[in-house]
Design a protein around this motif. Structure first.
Motif, mmCIF file in Angstrom:
data_model
loop_
_atom_site.group_PDB
_atom_site.id
_atom_site.type_symbol
_atom_site.label_atom_id
_atom_site.label_comp_id
_atom_site.label_asym_id
_atom_site.label_seq_id
_atom_site.Cartn_x
_atom_site.Cartn_y
_atom_site.Cartn_z
ATOM 1 N N VAL A 22 -35.198 7.051 22.940
ATOM 2 C CA VAL A 22 -36.224 6.382 22.467
ATOM 3 C C VAL A 22 -36.331 5.956 20.871
ATOM 4 N N PHE A 23 -35.843 7.037 20.423
ATOM 5 C CA PHE A 23 -35.802 6.847 18.792
ATOM 6 C C PHE A 23 -34.480 6.703 18.333
ATOM 7 N N SER A 24 -33.335 6.604 18.981
ATOM 8 C CA SER A 24 -32.064 6.129 18.475
ATOM 9 C C SER A 24 -32.330 4.635 17.983
ATOM 10 N N CYS A 25 -31.301 4.344 17.437
ATOM 11 C CA CYS A 25 -31.143 3.055 16.591
ATOM 12 C C CYS A 25 -30.032 2.291 17.035
ATOM 13 N N LYS A 26 -30.063 0.985 17.121
ATOM 14 C CA LYS A 26 -29.301 0.275 17.696
ATOM 15 C C LYS A 26 -28.563 -0.908 16.581
ATOM 16 N N GLY A 119 -18.763 -0.169 20.937
ATOM 17 C CA GLY A 119 -18.378 0.124 19.765
ATOM 18 C C GLY A 119 -17.989 1.684 19.475
ATOM 19 N N ASN A 120 -18.932 2.302 18.792
ATOM 20 C CA ASN A 120 -18.696 3.994 18.716
ATOM 21 C C ASN A 120 -19.934 4.478 19.294
ATOM 22 N N LYS A 121 -20.625 3.787 20.138
ATOM 23 C CA LYS A 121 -21.834 4.437 20.871
ATOM 24 C C LYS A 121 -21.334 4.372 22.456
ATOM 25 N N ILE A 122 -22.372 5.293 22.961
ATOM 26 C CA ILE A 122 -22.236 5.242 24.558
ATOM 27 C C ILE A 122 -23.746 4.956 24.793
ATOM 28 N N GLN A 123 -23.630 4.062 26.043
ATOM 29 C CA GLN A 123 -25.189 3.839 26.664
ATOM 30 C C GLN A 123 -24.910 4.518 28.006
ATOM 31 N N VAL A 124 -26.052 5.020 28.326
ATOM 32 C CA VAL A 124 -26.492 5.499 29.633
ATOM 33 C C VAL A 124 -27.658 4.794 30.314
ATOM 34 N N GLY A 128 -33.690 1.612 34.720
ATOM 35 C CA GLY A 128 -33.836 0.387 33.954
ATOM 36 C C GLY A 128 -33.997 1.011 32.531
ATOM 37 N N GLU A 129 -33.900 2.283 32.167
ATOM 38 C CA GLU A 129 -33.662 2.842 30.781
ATOM 39 C C GLU A 129 -32.556 3.033 30.179
ATOM 40 N N THR A 130 -32.363 2.546 28.928
ATOM 41 C CA THR A 130 -31.180 2.734 28.434
ATOM 42 C C THR A 130 -31.084 3.715 27.188
ATOM 43 N N ASP A 131 -30.354 4.578 27.218
ATOM 44 C CA ASP A 131 -30.448 5.600 26.262
ATOM 45 C C ASP A 131 -28.782 5.431 25.469
ATOM 46 N N GLU A 132 -28.955 5.660 23.957
ATOM 47 C CA GLU A 132 -27.818 5.086 23.064
ATOM 48 C C GLU A 132 -27.474 6.312 22.653
#
Length: 163
Positions: A22-26, A119-124, A128-132
């Motif tokens: 939730v606190f990660s930046c995109k 890019g240099n991030k992984i999304q799970v 319906g929730e995306t964590d990066e």
């Protein structure tokens, strides 16, 4: 003393990861900045992995080694022995070692969980929730990290996986 079931431990770990997400930046930028690492090839992530380390800096209540903390809390090493597989079709599956779950219906991840590298991030993506997470893959080691700020203090959580 009753041991915490892997299902409860997995739910607790997933909650921690979701809160961190939730606190990660995109970063929506398509062009990498000069000092950013090259994007990770999705093929480097594909395969089966086990968690070998989970740390938080600075320490929370004197604890930096979260993997040791969770396994001590559970009274077993089931978390570090659980296999998580990132399939080429974008699905995430997992396998819990025998004796680590109360029943065979305790999944490691939801049946609809997916993943992708951007890019240099992984999304799970799950329910319906995306964590990066920031992603680094070198040989048979994969690192995920995320920073979050709480009450003016920034914490960095890092998960290390090994093939």
């Amino acid at each position: 003393m009753k041991k915490m079931s892997l299902k409860n431990l997995s739910a607790f770990l997933l909650s921690l990861v979701l809160v961190a997400g939730v606190f990660s930046c995109k970063d929506d930028s398509e062009n990498p900045k000069p000092n950013e690492p090259e994007p990770v090839n999705q093929n480097k992530v594909e395969g089966s992995w086990k968690i070998k380390a989970m740390t938080i800096e600075p320490a929370v209540n004197g604890i930096t080694d979260m993997l040791a903390f969770y396994e001590a809390l559970a009274g077993n090493n089931c978390l570090s022995q659980t296999t998580i597989t990132f399939n080429g079709n974008g699905k995430v599956t997992g396998k819990v070692p025998a004796g680590c779950v109360e029943d065979d219906d305790s999944p490691v991840v939801g049946s609809g969980a997916t993943w992708k590298v951007v890019g240099n991030k992984i999304q799970v993506i799950e329910d319906g929730e995306t964590d990066e997470f920031d992603l680094e893959v070198k040989g048979n080691e994969m690192k995920w990290s995320v920073s979050e700020t709480e009450d003016g203090q920034t914490f960095k959580t890092t998960l290390v996986f090994k093939k």
